[in-house]
Design a protein around this motif. Structure first.
Motif: not given
Length: 322
Positions: A263-272
């Motif tokens: 699962l590659h979900i880097q460089n986003n706006n995930i905070q929690m």
């Protein structure tokens, strides 16, 4: 008078002495027939082999000023050897003849007068390669197509009719096209589809996908907080790779199938992250063995604050721990 007679007599004796003996000449004449028979036999043998494996030499004339280089004249054996080598060379793959497309013709900035798909693209067995051809839409494809590549073009929209009745299509790669709109059912009616690559486009809404998916790459788009449908990946029991990098996503799209490996979900706006993001809070013995590669770096999240969210993973996600 006596002297003249003596001289005449000597002349006659000389002539008689110089003439060949009769029996020798007769012997030569007697053997003529036998020699002639042998000669005929030899001529028959010569006629039988005459011309077999012998080069045919054409006699001509050359200009007296022309330089002749003997090295330029190959022997017959060398020419035959070269011909055999030419015949033994591997056959180069040929383009599938025109008419590979089921119906219709390709019209676009690079299509000259409605050229058939495989006259413009490269078709090898079930794979169609249409990379970097300035296409503005998906060309007509045969029902036998299994892999379709149309990277680095100018396709802006994907319609339902673009991939209709392609029941053998397994892979679609539309990297870097500027796609901004996709009909919601454009890919759902493809029973064999396993891999979908939509990198580097302008997609705001990820369409519905079939449960048969194994790889989804929608990195570098504009999905945002509403671009992924709720529980979009829940029923994909064979999904292995999910790449959503650089999309301004603010949450992890749960639930994720147990089959997921990366699962590659880097460089986003995930905070929690929550306890049930990857693990099962009701089963403390649950371990998600398959998911070994989780990329969360480049998000405003502190992984050390929610260790219970990934305690069931075989490896700690990549991201900030401070």
């Amino acid at each position: 008078m006596v002297t003249l007679r003596l001289m005449w007599g000597l002349l006659v004796l000389c002539v008689v002495a110089a003439s060949p003996r009769r029996y020798a000449r007769q012997a030569e004449l007697d053997n003529y027939d036998n020699n002639n028979v042998d000669l005929d036999k030899n001529m028959d043998v010569y006629d039988y082999y005459d011309g077999i494996d012998e080069p045919q030499i054409e006699i001509g004339t050359l200009s007296p000023d022309e330089d002749i280089d003997p090295s330029h004249h190959a022997s017959l054996e060398e020419e035959e050897e070269e011909e055999r080598e030419d015949k033994e060379l591997p056959i180069k793959p040929q383009l599938v003849p025109s008419g590979f497309g089921e119906s219709g013709t390709l019209m676009g900035p690079s299509a000259q007068g409605g050229m058939a798909t495989c006259m413009l693209c490269t078709c090898l067995v079930g794979s169609v390669y249409c990379d970097d051809l300035k296409l503005d839409r998906v060309p007509p494809l045969s029902k036998e197509t299994t892999h379709f590549y149309a990277r680095y073009n100018k396709i802006a929209k994907i319609s339902k009719s673009d991939f209709i009745n392609l029941n053998k299509l397994k892979r679609i790669d539309l990297t870097s096209n500027g796609i901004s709109r996709i009909d919601d059912d454009a890919f759902f009616g493809l029973p064999a589809l396993e891999e979908l690559i939509l990198r580097e486009n302008s997609i705001r809404q990820l369409p519905a996908l079939a449960p048969s998916m194994t790889l989804i790459d929608a990195s570098h788009n504009q999905l945002g907080s509403t671009g992924i449908q709720r529980e979009a990946f829940k029923d994909m029991s064979g999904l292995l790779y999910l790449y959503l990098t650089d999309n301004n996503i603010d949450h992890i799209p749960v639930p994720l199938p147990d089959s997921l490996r990366s699962l590659h979900i880097q460089n986003n706006n995930i905070q929690m992250m929550h306890e049930d993001t990857f693990c099962n809070p009701h089963d403390l013995n649950y371990i998600r063995n398959a998911l070994e590669d989780v990329r969360l770096d480049g998000n405003p999240i502190n992984l050390s604050r929610t260790p219970q969210a990934y305690i069931c993973l075989p490896r700690i996600p990549v991201g900030a721990l401070i």
